[in-house]
Structure formats: C-alpha cells, structure tokens
Design a protein around this motif. Structure first.
Motif, PDB file in Angstrom:
ATOM      1  N   ASN A 126       0.961  -1.036   0.191  1.00 25.17           N
ATOM      2  CA  ASN A 126      -0.122  -0.117  -0.319  1.00 25.17           C
ATOM      3  C   ASN A 126       0.734   1.477   0.153  1.00 25.17           C
ATOM      4  OD1 ASN A 126      -2.484  -1.036   0.024  1.00 25.17           O
ATOM      5  ND2 ASN A 126      -2.418  -1.629   2.280  1.00 25.17           N
ATOM      6  N   LEU A 127       1.604   1.283  -1.464  1.00 22.67           N
ATOM      7  CA  LEU A 127       2.397   2.048  -1.071  1.00 22.67           C
ATOM      8  C   LEU A 127       2.041   3.320  -2.624  1.00 22.67           C
ATOM      9  CD1 LEU A 127       5.914   0.576  -0.560  1.00 22.67           C
ATOM     10  CD2 LEU A 127       4.629   2.023   1.050  1.00 22.67           C
ATOM     11  N   VAL A 128       2.099   4.591  -2.295  1.00 25.21           N
ATOM     12  CA  VAL A 128       1.855   5.291  -3.336  1.00 25.21           C
ATOM     13  C   VAL A 128       2.625   5.281  -3.887  1.00 25.21           C
ATOM     14  CG1 VAL A 128       0.710   8.274  -3.638  1.00 25.21           C
ATOM     15  CG2 VAL A 128       0.840   7.330  -1.371  1.00 25.21           C
TER      16      VAL A 128
ATOM     17  N   TYR B 156       5.179   8.530  -4.935  1.00 23.43           N
ATOM     18  CA  TYR B 156       5.695   9.194  -3.183  1.00 23.43           C
ATOM     19  C   TYR B 156       7.136   9.093  -3.153  1.00 23.43           C
ATOM     20  CZ  TYR B 156       1.816  12.101  -2.127  1.00 23.43           C
ATOM     21  OH  TYR B 156       0.938  12.539  -2.368  1.00 23.43           O
TER      22      TYR B 156
ATOM     23  N   GLN C  69       8.068  10.704   2.163  1.00 21.98           N
ATOM     24  CA  GLN C  69       6.104  10.755   2.823  1.00 21.98           C
ATOM     25  C   GLN C  69       5.854   9.594   2.466  1.00 21.98           C
ATOM     26  OE1 GLN C  69       6.720  12.353  -2.030  1.00 21.98           O
ATOM     27  NE2 GLN C  69       6.639  14.223  -0.784  1.00 21.98           N
ATOM     28  N   ASN C  70       6.367   8.672   1.939  1.00 21.39           N
ATOM     29  CA  ASN C  70       5.301   6.631   2.542  1.00 21.39           C
ATOM     30  C   ASN C  70       4.757   6.712   3.904  1.00 21.39           C
ATOM     31  OD1 ASN C  70       3.484   6.115   0.380  1.00 21.39           O
ATOM     32  ND2 ASN C  70       5.571   6.420  -0.940  1.00 21.39           N
TER      33      ASN C  70
ATOM     34  N   LEU D 124       2.998   9.162   5.830  1.00 24.06           N
ATOM     35  CA  LEU D 124       1.383   9.790   5.052  1.00 24.06           C
ATOM     36  C   LEU D 124       0.436   8.967   6.487  1.00 24.06           C
ATOM     37  CD1 LEU D 124      -0.632  10.079   2.778  1.00 24.06           C
ATOM     38  CD2 LEU D 124      -0.965   7.988   2.273  1.00 24.06           C
ATOM     39  N   GLY D 125      -0.379  10.362   6.644  1.00 26.23           N
ATOM     40  CA  GLY D 125      -0.855   9.756   7.664  1.00 26.23           C
ATOM     41  C   GLY D 125      -0.860  10.719   8.821  1.00 26.23           C
ATOM     42  N   GLN D 126       0.778  10.589   8.963  1.00 27.40           N
ATOM     43  CA  GLN D 126       0.770  10.689  10.299  1.00 27.40           C
ATOM     44  C   GLN D 126       1.998  12.126  10.096  1.00 27.40           C
ATOM     45  OE1 GLN D 126       1.359   8.237  13.110  1.00 27.40           O
ATOM     46  NE2 GLN D 126      -0.101   7.548  12.365  1.00 27.40           N
ATOM     47  N   GLU D 127       1.475  13.100   9.386  1.00 26.59           N
ATOM     48  CA  GLU D 127       2.230  14.034   9.564  1.00 26.59           C
ATOM     49  C   GLU D 127       2.642  14.727  10.432  1.00 26.59           C
ATOM     50  OE1 GLU D 127      -0.623  13.413   7.614  1.00 26.59           O
ATOM     51  OE2 GLU D 127      -0.100  12.870   5.645  1.00 26.59           O
TER      52      GLU D 127
ATOM     53  N   ALA E 211       0.587  17.209  11.921  1.00 24.39           N
ATOM     54  CA  ALA E 211       0.526  19.524  11.466  1.00 24.39           C
ATOM     55  C   ALA E 211      -1.166  18.915  11.177  1.00 24.39           C
ATOM     56  CB  ALA E 211       1.755  19.488  10.835  1.00 24.39           C
TER      57      ALA E 211
ATOM     58  N   PRO F 102      -4.333  20.098   8.268  1.00 24.13           N
ATOM     59  CA  PRO F 102      -4.481  20.010   7.439  1.00 24.13           C
ATOM     60  C   PRO F 102      -4.031  21.363   6.892  1.00 24.13           C
ATOM     61  CG  PRO F 102      -6.417  19.972   8.252  1.00 24.13           C
ATOM     62  CD  PRO F 102      -5.248  19.887   9.251  1.00 24.13           C
TER      63      PRO F 102
ATOM     64  N   PHE G  94       3.529  21.249   4.878  1.00 21.42           N
ATOM     65  CA  PHE G  94       4.141  19.799   5.220  1.00 21.42           C
ATOM     66  C   PHE G  94       5.801  19.924   4.548  1.00 21.42           C
ATOM     67  CE2 PHE G  94       5.023  15.845   3.061  1.00 21.42           C
ATOM     68  CZ  PHE G  94       5.189  14.820   4.060  1.00 21.42           C
TER      69      PHE G  94
ATOM     70  N   LYS H  64       7.198   1.819   7.781  1.00 22.10           N
ATOM     71  CA  LYS H  64       6.025   2.726   7.918  1.00 22.10           C
ATOM     72  C   LYS H  64       5.087   2.129   9.078  1.00 22.10           C
ATOM     73  CE  LYS H  64       1.726   2.835   4.571  1.00 22.10           C
ATOM     74  NZ  LYS H  64       1.508   2.701   3.769  1.00 22.10           N
TER      75      LYS H  64
ATOM     76  N   ARG I 121       4.532   3.594  13.159  1.00 21.57           N
ATOM     77  CA  ARG I 121       3.070   4.086  13.287  1.00 21.57           C
ATOM     78  C   ARG I 121       3.626   3.391  15.188  1.00 21.57           C
ATOM     79  NH1 ARG I 121       2.802   5.546   8.890  1.00 21.57           N
ATOM     80  NH2 ARG I 121       1.519   5.988   7.711  1.00 21.57           N
TER      81      ARG I 121
ATOM     82  N   HIS J 156       2.454  21.872  -1.451  1.00 23.32           N
ATOM     83  CA  HIS J 156       2.818  22.600  -0.233  1.00 23.32           C
ATOM     84  C   HIS J 156       1.759  22.483   1.439  1.00 23.32           C
ATOM     85  CE1 HIS J 156       6.321  23.831  -2.488  1.00 23.32           C
ATOM     86  NE2 HIS J 156       5.653  24.498  -3.041  1.00 23.32           N
TER      87      HIS J 156
ATOM     88  N   LEU K 298      -3.032  18.748   3.667  1.00 21.76           N
ATOM     89  CA  LEU K 298      -3.809  18.364   2.979  1.00 21.76           C
ATOM     90  C   LEU K 298      -3.810  18.127   1.149  1.00 21.76           C
ATOM     91  CD1 LEU K 298      -6.848  17.629   3.071  1.00 21.76           C
ATOM     92  CD2 LEU K 298      -7.359  19.895   2.353  1.00 21.76           C
TER      93      LEU K 298
ATOM     94  N   PHE L 111      -0.913  16.804   0.212  1.00 24.66           N
ATOM     95  CA  PHE L 111      -0.349  15.514   0.025  1.00 24.66           C
ATOM     96  C   PHE L 111      -0.777  14.192   0.256  1.00 24.66           C
ATOM     97  CE2 PHE L 111       2.413  13.077   3.017  1.00 24.66           C
ATOM     98  CZ  PHE L 111       3.047  12.530   2.016  1.00 24.66           C
ATOM     99  N   ARG L 112      -1.804  14.665   0.643  1.00 26.82           N
ATOM    100  CA  ARG L 112      -2.777  13.282   1.031  1.00 26.82           C
ATOM    101  C   ARG L 112      -3.939  13.614  -0.435  1.00 26.82           C
ATOM    102  NH1 ARG L 112      -4.921  14.161   7.939  1.00 26.82           N
ATOM    103  NH2 ARG L 112      -2.604  12.959   8.386  1.00 26.82           N
TER     104      ARG L 112
ATOM    105  N   LYS M 134      -3.245   5.633  -4.611  1.00 29.48           N
ATOM    106  CA  LYS M 134      -3.325   4.956  -4.017  1.00 29.48           C
ATOM    107  C   LYS M 134      -4.442   5.386  -2.862  1.00 29.48           C
ATOM    108  CE  LYS M 134      -1.338   0.675  -3.574  1.00 29.48           C
ATOM    109  NZ  LYS M 134      -1.348  -0.517  -5.091  1.00 29.48           N
TER     110      LYS M 134
ATOM    111  N   VAL N 101      -6.496   7.477   6.942  1.00 33.55           N
ATOM    112  CA  VAL N 101      -7.213   8.949   6.019  1.00 33.55           C
ATOM    113  C   VAL N 101      -8.411   8.300   5.830  1.00 33.55           C
ATOM    114  CG1 VAL N 101      -7.103  10.934   5.177  1.00 33.55           C
ATOM    115  CG2 VAL N 101      -4.716   9.966   7.051  1.00 33.55           C
TER     116      VAL N 101
END
Lengths: 346, 522, 327
Positions: B92-94, B97, B101-102, B105-108, B110, B112, B116, B157, B161, C183, C186, C188-189, C196, C205
């Motif tokens: 499940n990788l983008v 990215y 980044q992968n 993802l989801g644990q940024e 910060a 929305p 970033f 990844k 988590r 940048h 959001l 990024f997501r 994907k 998310v």
C-alpha cells in the motif's frame, strides 16, 4: 435472434423513470407549481387522443436515432456524445439536397436522406480519428465538434441555404423530397418508418453480423476481444461511423420528415438539443436499439405532452429535459439501483 | 503456564459475503518477542486470519484478545492503536511518493492546512533506521525502487506508527535470496527488541530458518502447531498439503508421442517490467499431460500469457509442431492449434454479459462455418453448435441464450473448456482449470483433459492445486521463482517431495535434481 | 511524471499562436489592451472551473458536469445578487450552489459508487432543462434575464485597462491551489488518495472525506465561475450562457495534467481565443471580413487542435474516475 430486453431491465428503467418524475414533481412544488395538474396535462396531452399519440411518435422519431448514436458508442466501449453536432450537419446535408437540388421524385427523397446520413457520419470522423490515433477522450472532442457544428450549420443555413426573403429559415424541402405525411392532424410522417428501419438494421448489424459481434465484444470485454483477434481502432471508427449515420438521419428527419416547417430554422431551433436528449433515451433503453425505440416513445410523449404541461399548468416544457437529466443521474448509481453498468476508462 | 500472550485469537470464523468459508474456528496465539511462521497453501486462510487481526476484515465469529483484554477492530487504525500493524503482499504505497513521504502519510503531525514539512519526521525515521539496521534511500520515489526496498519502506511505515506486533504477508515472495537473508537478520533484531512478528508464507525453508514456532493452516483450520526446532520439512509439508477427498480420475499408462510444444529459454517480464519467467525450457509431447505445480505468483501467469500471445516474451523461443510461434496474436495461435483455458476466465475467456451462444464462438467468429453472406452470423449454425457444446460438455443452463454471468462458476468453466476443446487444438494450455469449481465439475473437467491426452493431444496443465497436478500429469515440474525445478515422471516423486519443491527446496542427491530450466545448449 | 519535451512544445506553439494573433490583430486594427481585457475576462470562469477540477481529479474523482454547474450557478448567482442587492453576494451565492452540487455529485461518486461520467453527463442534461425552467420560474420571462447594472461586480480601472477583481482572485486561487496541493498536509493527502486510496485508508485517513472535500471545493470554485459569467462579464443571463465553457475547462485540466498553475495558463490561452472571438465580432472593419460564425468557432476549434496536437496521452492519477471499494 436476440430476445427483446428482459422484464427486469424494463422494470428497472421504469423505476428510474418514476424517480425522475417524482424529483421533477418536487422541483415543481419548490417553485409553487401544481405537479398533479402538470403531469395530468402532460400525459393527457401525450396520449389523450389518436392525434396526440401520433404527435408523440413524431417527437420520438429523431430521439430513437440520436439514442442509437449513444447506444452504439457504449456498445463499442465509447462515450460518444457527439450526436448533437452530427445531427446539425445531417440536417444541413438534407436541407441542401432537398431544398436546392431538383431531382426526380423518389430519387430526390432517397438522395436527401442519404445526404443527411453521410454528413452526419463525416462529422463523426474527426473525433473517431482523434480517439484512435491520439487517444483524445471522446467527451471533449465530441463536445467541441458539437459547438463547431452549431456555428458551421448556422453559417451555412444563413449564407447558402436561406429561403429567399426569409432569413429566419432555409429554403424548404421541395415536395419531391418530403416524406409523406401520415395524417393531416399530426406532424408524423413516413420518416418514422425509415427511423425504425434504421434502428432495426443496426440491431441486426450488431447482433447478426461478425463485425457487430466484434464491436460489442470490444465494448464488453476488451481483453477477451484481444484474445479473439479484434482490432480496437477499427471498432472505434465503426462505432462512430454508425452513430454518425444515425444522428445524420435524425437531423434529416426534422427537415424532410416534419411539417409544417420542412426546413431548418436559422437558430437551429427545430433540431437543437435532440442529440443530448438521446443520451437519456439510450440509457433508459439500456443502450439497445429496440429498447431505445421504446424509450424514445416515452421521451417523445414527455416532449409532446410537455407543451400541454406548459399551457395548462404553466410549467415550462423544458422541465422535461431536467427530468431526463435526473433519470440519467439515477441510472449512474449502481449501488442504489443495482443496474449493471459498464465502466468507461479514461 | 506460558506468560500471557501478546495477542490471542479464539474460535475465529470468517464467511465472505459471497458465501466462501475462509476460516472455520481458528485459534491463534502470539507471545511477546516471538516470530511465528503461518504456513499454508493458497486459499488456506492465512491472509484472511491476519487481515482480521490487523482490523481490515471483521470476523464472522470469534474474539481477539490483546494483552488479555477483548479488542474490537473496526478498521486498521484501531489495530494500530494497540500496536498491531500489517504489511500486505500487495504494498500500500503511493507509487510516485518518496519513501519518506510514504512513511509519513497519515502521520504528518500537523493540521491539514499547515505546511507539509518533513524535517521532524526525517529525524524520527532516521533514528528508526539506525535502530533497525535497515537501509532505505528516503528521497527516491518508491515506484523506482526494487520490490525488496519497497518492502522495507512498508515495514518501516508500519514501525513508524509504533507497531509492536508486525504481520508480514508473504514477505519473501518477491525477494532475492540476499534480501531474504537481510530480512531474516532484521526480524531477529526486532525480536531482540521485544517485538512480535507473524509472517505468512508457503515456503518451508523460510519457516524453518526464520521462525520460532510454526502454525499450519489448511482449508481454514489449524492442522498443526509446532516449535520450529522440532519441525521437519517433511512433517510440515504433510500438514500443509494434506489429502483431499476428490474422486480420482484414472490415468492409463500410455507411451508419449513426439514433442508438440517445445519451449526453449523462454523469458518474460511482469507488469512492472521485472523478470518473472527466467529462461524456461520444457516440452510437451503428444498424448501426455505435462503438469507444472507451484504456488501462485512464481511466474506462472506470465508464462501462460507469453505462451498464448497475450504478453510479448522478452526472449527465448516457442515452437508448435516445428513452427516458431513467437510474437503471434492469440487468434493466430489458436488457428495453429493452441487451445487455452485461461486462469482469469472473466477477463480473457468469456464475455460475462454475452449469452452462451455468443460466448461459444468467441475467437471463432470469423470462421466460415458460422458466417453467412455479407459477414452475417449464421445463427442457425451458432445455436446448433452452442447447443451441441452445452450437451456434450454437460453445461447446466436454461438455454443457450442465457447470459453467461448468471451461470455458476462450474458451468461457466464447462462452457469455456468445451469451447476450447472443440476447437480441435493440437496442444491445450490449461491454467487452474478447476479452481473454485464444485466437485462434479472438477471431476468432469479433469476427465475431459485426460480424454484429450488419450486422444493424442498435448496438454500443459498449470495449477496451484497439487492434487490435481499429481493426479493428471504424466510428468511434473514445479515452478518456483520463475524457473522450473525437478521435472520428472510423476511416479518418481512423492507428494512430500513435491511439497518441498513448492516450498523452494530441491531434494538433494536425487536423480532428478537437474533443473529442467537449465538453458538449452547454445 | 514529467514530460518536459511535450510541455515545452506546447508552450512554444501557444506562444507562437499568441504572437501571430497579436500581429494579425494589430494589422486589423484591434487594440491589444482591449484584447487583453477580453481575454482575462474569458479566462476567469475557465480558470476557476479548471483549477477546482484539477484538485478534484488529483483526488481521483472526475466531474464532467462542470458545464451544468456553470449554467446553474450563473442563474443562482444572479438570484443571490438581486436578493442582497450586491454582485459580490451573487458570487458567494454561486459558490454555495456550486458547492452543494459538487457535494451531491461527490457523494454519488464516493458512496453510490456511481459511474462518474454518466452522472456528470446527467448533471449537464439536467442543467440544460432546469436553467430555462428556473429563468421562467424566478423572473417569469423565458430564456433571458437582465439585471440592473449596479449589480455587476465593479471592475478595477488601471492604467493598463479595466480588470475584474474576480480575475485577480482566480489567479490567486490558482496559486493557492498550487500551494495547497504541493505544500500542505492536505494536498499531500489529496495527491495520495488519487494515486493509491488503499494506502491512505490503511494510514487511517478517510478516503471518502478527502474526495468529498475536493469535489465540494471544485463545485464551489466552478460556482464562482458560473456566477461570474453574468455578474462579472455579460451583464445578463441567458439559458445557454456557459456555451461549452465547462468542457473547455475540462480540456484545460487535461492540458495541464492536473497542475493548477498550468491550468491557469491553459485557461488564459483558451480565454484569449475566446476574448479574441468576442473582440473580433464587434470590431468594425474586421467583423465584415471574417464571418461571425467562424470567429465563434475559434475557442472550440482551438481546444480541439490543442488537445489533439499537444497533449495526446497524459499521466493521470491511477484511480481517476474509479470508486474506491475496500477489498
């Protein structure tokens, strides 16, 4: 031969139509109209008398053809929404031959019809080639062609085909190029038989010939088509060409098969949006030529009856087109209606 | 009494919405600081069990205890919250990215609309890399990375988590031997750090090398649980493969004829462009069934597609009756006598929204028999032919104008097999021909294949079902990571030996050790 | 991800075309300033619709109903403007209606797993009938409605010509969309969900919320563009006011490969041609020489040619147009 659509699709189509009508009623309520009164006027207007039924059929005639354009596209895996423009050009072709070329009776009518179909098919070629060669998505290319066709047709109608002294319309079709009117009380002409015959021919082509089989196979399952040695480019061209013929014929029937005008208005007012309406007709008709004929009768009734709705309940007849759109949206949602729909890849 | 398990699953049942029963009352325990190998064939239920543990699926029945208290997972984040994370077989990788980044993802960390930034995560990831001894180019897009590195990204990844129970689904299926070694070092380091690991596999060797304990699943049930030190490959193979009760098809001894399909040094790439078929050579003779066993995903699909014209080979040659066949389209191959029972019948074999009659002429639509004047289809002949197919191959359908989608899988397969066999092929390539079918259809289709053989046709059977391969084949090879190992007469193998080969272990010192895939003499 | 050769060729062609046009125009006696003004006006709705759709498609949802949103919000925008007696409120009204439609279409796609192409086309057909109905229902006059000129969004008068503040807002929005996409967390997501969705889902998310957000935002931006047509540009609303601009905006999106700034550039190119067409149609000495109809075809023909010549196939997010189904 392939059986007619099964009862189940029929029921599903009827359900979505009902949803569309209910949503239309809500819209009327929202704007303080009386939906009961409006729908009564609509249905009595559409089916209340023999003349009205015939008039409904007159409205259905071009719709079954433009629906066919979309349906043949879908059967071949394409989202061809170019019926509108192809139909304008078909109308121009028919106007030119019917109004300006004196030909012997019989031949004249045939030539005018053929010219309409040919013009329609030619206008379908650019998007087909763009799709096959460049992968340009047909939604964009056909819409652009529709708009270009709109101005081209208007230009030709005003500058080359206009009736002398009457700028608002083209020279009417000569009597030798008119389809016989079936009854004095309605605008239905023998053009409907040509339309029906064309639908039947396409149906027989799709389900009765090798090329039609391959077209449907490519639309249904591209991988299996590859396995069976079907060439994708050929299917794209064929599907667009047949669609163009149908749309061109639709345009022609409005010129040489529809009293009292027997001509094209300079605003294109007597053909405009018939192509888009065909999309909803095709979807309700399950993208089947024969289903499309039945759906066209229904939408023809809405179009004809809509005028009575406007007269008796004050509801603008164009609301019928909004209902058409709502039906299409409903048809797009498989989770709600469990309709087997095909995916379109970009 | 052992200490309280980190995770305990009790009486897990899983029935999928389509009615497939995947798990039938499975108990599973995992201690802290333990590596468990979850072993089983395709379809044994390993992945389903672990998806339930990681919150992706919900059990139909049964309960999950984490550190002694009952847990209900509605989605993967719930499982992550108690430290359970899974690395799936399909990552499940983008793809575009970067690794970093992968991972983030989801644990940024910060809001929305916040900018970033990756400096803080980068420090944390770097610390994690040092701790685990993994090496990853953090700023390369993952789509440009080899599978092995992508897997490390996935693992990292999951660890990022805060996972302390790491589940790996077939972690070595795409790895080179060196990478497998690295992975094993890494897992041991994790264990030393007090984390628990479950890895799903069908490979005996890895289970023996990597795990502390083995749990074997077959057919949705636990068929064995053993400390690895006490396990033997033979014992595990037996537990994994078992014996299925399917009526057997008799195979009369029969001298094979001349080679019909000859494959030399065939190479093909998978969809990602990586080599999947790595220089295969074999031949199939007239009047024999050549069976290729092996766990799926070892290059079988690519092999079949290369053979049947659906995928251009990257090298090697295929000859049919002495004619070279490379780079022909499927239709042309069929005309030269190649029949194909594809693994994905809904994709390549049938048009599900077409009726039986229409499907019966798929790829034969251009034949004169079925055409009239002007390219018209001769429906009289087509219908007669379809009815004949339905009758001869015992397809249960209301009539030949029934849409194929409404038929059962068994009847769809009968139609497909019937169509391919009645093309009078010289050689037939059958891929998982009975997968997912009812017993009656299974037996019937196996009988048909035997009949083809007895009629002197060459049959190439590729199946993940070991019983099927053993039962039908005159000769057997096992496909493992893109090559064939141990091609020999069926009688020369024991089931356990084949099970070992499917797990990647070539029996040592045996007469048939020489891989059949050795490159042909130049 | 990058195709610099193609893209550079595109810019080159566009630049050459612009230069050629300008030269020809000056010879015909058209004012470059008035052309720029017209071009920027025409760019504005295209840019707003296209930028919103870029975000939407980045998240994996296609809305081919932009045309319908433009049409409907042109009417509701005027209605809001008249209600509040203020053109800017009309733009906000357009944004609200657009957001509502975008949200509905997004919900149909995300939860109903709809065929997005058919649903979007349904919206276009709906608008085709609903807008004339709305015009008559609201103002009791068929096909057209004119409103007092005080309701127009006032233009900024500068030494370089008159510009609409909405144009400036559109440019800013394109820049903001670019910043959002590249940048922020959001963005990024959003980009991840289009490529994907499984990865985003597994990362905890919500795939559905992200997609609903972009389709709502896209609808809102398109709604501003729709309201701008009468309130910032034409001074009245007719039943076919959008005239295919929704589809030209889609072409901009395709041209831009979903990059907001490139979409802005494409919108300027097509807007310039559109503005050129409007300018030519009213300029004495030119309008007699080139038939109005051919001038009117220009935006559509340009779109077709540009899409065919420069673009061909582009790389789009892997899941565009496909609903996400877990497992």
């Amino acid at each position: 031969m392939k059986r007619l659509p099964l009862p189940r699709p029929l029921i599903e189509s009827l359900v979505t139509i009902s949803i569309g009508l209910v949503a239309g009623a809500l819209l009327m309520l929202l704007f303080d109209y009386n939906p009961v009164q409006a729908y009564r006027a609509l249905f009595v207007g559409a089916f209340g008398s023999l003349e009205d039924i015939l008039e409904t059929l007159a409205f259905a005639t071009p719709l079954m053809l433009t629906a066919l354009t979309f349906a043949v596209g879908v059967r071949g895996g394409l989202f061809n929404i170019g019926a509108e423009g192809q139909m304008y050009l078909g109308a121009i072709g028919a106007t030119f031959v019917a109004g300006l070329l004196p030909l012997p009776p019989g031949l004249h009518l045939a030539a005018a019809t053929a010219a309409g179909m040919l013009f329609g098919a030619l206008w379908a070629v650019p998007p087909a080639l763009l799709k096959a060669w460049r992968g340009v998505h047909e939604v964009i290319s056909t819409i652009m062609c529709n708009w270009i066709a709109f101005y081209l047709a208007t230009y030709l109608a005003i500058n080359f085909l206009a009736e002398p002294g009457r700028a608002e319309r083209t020279a009417p079709a000569l009597v030798t190029a008119r389809y016989p009117v079936l009854t004095e009380d309605a605008s239905l002409t023998a053009a409907i038989f040509v339309a029906l015959a064309f639908c039947l021919v396409v149906y027989l082509y799709l389900w009765g010939t090798r090329a039609g089989y391959e077209l449907r196979l490519a639309g249904e399952n591209p991988d299996a088509a590859r396995y069976a040695g079907v060439k994708g480019g050929k299917v794209i061209l064929l599907s667009f060409a047949i669609g163009g013929l149908a749309a061109g014929l639709a345009g022609a029937t409005q010129i040489i098969g529809r009293p009292p005008a027997w001509s094209l208005y300079a605003t294109l007012g007597n053909v405009i949006t018939l192509g888009f309406d065909g999309i909803g007709v095709a979807l309700v008709g399950r993208n089947h030529p024969i289903g499309g004929v039945l759906a066209a009768v229904l939408f023809g009734a809405l179009a004809h009856g809509g005028r009575f709705m406007e007269y008796h309940a004050g509801v603008l007849s164009e609301l019928v087109r909004a209902i058409n759109g709502l039906i299409v949206i409903t048809l797009a949602v498989p989770e709600l209606w469990m309709l087997a729909r095909r995916r379109f890849s970009r | 009494m052992s200490p309280q398990p980190r995770v305990e699953m009790r009486g897990i049942h899983k029935v999928y919405p389509d009615g497939t029963v995947a798990l039938r009352g499975v108990d599973f325990r995992l201690q802290q600081g333990e590596i468990v190998g979850l072993l089983g064939e395709n379809g044994a239920g390993k992945t389903t069990l672990m998806k339930i543990l990681s919150g992706l699926l919900r059990p139909t029945r049964g309960e999950i205890m984490v550190d002694g208290s009952l847990a209900h997972f509605r989605n993967p984040s719930d499982a992550l919250r108690v430290g359970i994370g899974m690395v799936h077989q399909a990552f499940n990788l983008v793809p575009p990215y970067t690794a970093l980044q992968n991972i983030v993802l989801g644990q940024e960390g910060a809001g929305p609309l916040a900018s970033f930034r990756t400096d803080e995560p980068r420090r944390r990831v770097a610390a994690l890399l040092t701790e685990t001894g993994l090496e990853i180019p953090l700023d390369d897009p993952v789509e440009s990375m080899p599978i092995g590195v992508q897997q490390r990204v996935e693992i990292l990844k999951t660890l990022y988590r805060g996972t302390s129970v790491l589940i790996l689904d077939e972690p070595t299926s795409a790895l080179a031997p060196v990478e497998v070694h690295d992975l094993s070092q890494f897992l041991k380091r994790l264990r030393a750090g007090g984390k628990s690991v479950v890895f799903i596999t069908h490979k005996l060797k890895e289970v023996l090398e990597l795990s502390d304990r083995v749990v074997v699943l077959r057919n949705g049930q636990v068929t064995g649980e053993i400390a690895t030190v006490q396990a033997t490959p033979e014992g595990l193979a037996e537990m994994m493969v078992g014996r299925k009760v399917v009526a057997r098809v008799s195979r009369a001894a029969r001298p094979p004829g001349a080679p019909v399909l000859v494959v030399r040094d065939l190479r093909a790439a998978n969809d990602q462009g990586a080599p999947a078929v790595k220089g295969l050579s074999f031949e199939v003779r007239a009047g024999e069934v050549f069976g290729i066993a092996g766990v799926e995903g070892n290059g079988q699909s690519e092999l079949v597609q290369a053979l049947t014209g659906l995928r251009p080979p990257t090298g090697g040659e295929i000859t049919l009756d002495g004619t070279r066949l490379l780079n022909l389209n499927p239709l042309e191959l069929y005309r030269r006598g190649l029949g194909h029972i594809p693994e994905d019948k809904a994709r390549f074999g049938l048009a599900l929204n077409f009726d039986l009659a229409e499907n019966s002429i798929l790829s034969r639509q251009g034949e004169r028999t079925f055409l009239g004047a002007l390219g018209r289809l001769n429906w009289g002949r087509i219908l007669a032919y379809a009815r004949d197919l339905v009758e001869r191959f015992k397809v249960l359908a209301p009539n030949v104008r029934t849409v194929v989608r409404s038929l059962s899988g068994g009847n769809q397969q009968r139609l497909l097999v019937g169509r391919e066999l009645s093309k009078q092929p010289v050689v037939i390539v059958a891929v998982h021909p009975t997968r997912g079918l009812d017993i009656a259809s299974t037996v019937y289709i196996r009988e048909l294949l035997m009949q083809m053989r007895d009629d002197g046709k060459a049959v190439l059977l590729i199946s993940a079902d070991l019983d099927e391969v053993v039962e039908l084949s005159d000769r057997i090879a096992v496909m493992y990571e893109g090559v064939l190992i141990g091609a020999a007469k069926t009688e020369e193998f024991t089931r356990e030996e084949i099970g070992l080969m499917m797990g990647g272990i070539t029996p040592k010192g045996s007469a048939y050790e020489t891989p059949a895939s050795a490159p042909a003499a130049d | 991800m990058r195709v610099p050769g193609r893209r550079a060729l595109g810019y080159l062609l566009a630049g050459l075309a612009l230069a050629g046009f300008s030269y020809a125009l000056e010879r015909f006696g058209l004012q470059p300033i008035s052309l720029l003004e017209a071009g920027l006006l025409a760019m504005t709705p295209l840019a707003l619709a296209a930028v919103g759709e870029c975000l939407n498609e980045k998240a994996g949802v296609v809305n081919i109903g932009l045309e319908g949103i433009l049409l409907i919000t042109a009417v509701t925008g005027v209605w809001f403007a008249e209600l509040f007696g203020n053109g800017t409120m009309g733009l906000i009204g357009g944004a609200l209606t657009g957001a509502l439609i975008g949200f509905a279409l997004g919900a149909i796609s995300v939860y109903g797993k709809a065929d997005q192409i058919i649903a979007g086309m349904g919206l276009n057909i709906f608008a085709l009938g609903f807008v004339p109905f709305l015009l008559v229902s609201l103002w009791a006059f068929p096909g057209i409605h004119l409103f007092p000129s005080e309701l127009m969004v006032p233009r900024l008068i500068t030494p370089w010509g008159q510009f609409s503040p909405v144009t400036i807002a559109a440019i800013l929005i394109a820049v903001l969309a670019h910043l959002l996409l590249h940048h922020t967390v959001l963005g990024f997501r959003i980009k991840a969900v289009g490529e994907k969705p499984e990865a985003v889902d597994v990362a905890g998310v919500r795939v559905d919320w992200l997609r609903l957000f972009t389709s709502t935002l896209g609808g809102a931006l398109c709604g501003v563009g729709g309201a701008f047509l009468p309130l910032g540009w034409f001074g009245g609303v007719v039943k076919e006011i959008s005239a295919g601009r929704g589809f030209i905006a889609l072409a901009c999106v395709v041209f831009a490969g979903l990059e907001p700034l490139l979409a802005l550039a494409a919108a300027f190119l097509f807007g310039f041609v559109d503005g050129l067409a409007s300018a030519v149609a009213v300029t004495p000495g030119v309008k007699e020489r080139i038939p109005f109809y051919f001038v009117s075809m220009l935006p559509y023909a340009t779109t077709l040619v540009v899409v065919a010549l420069v673009i061909g196939r582009r790389r789009f997010p892997r899941t565009v147009g496909r609903p996400y189904v877990r497992e």
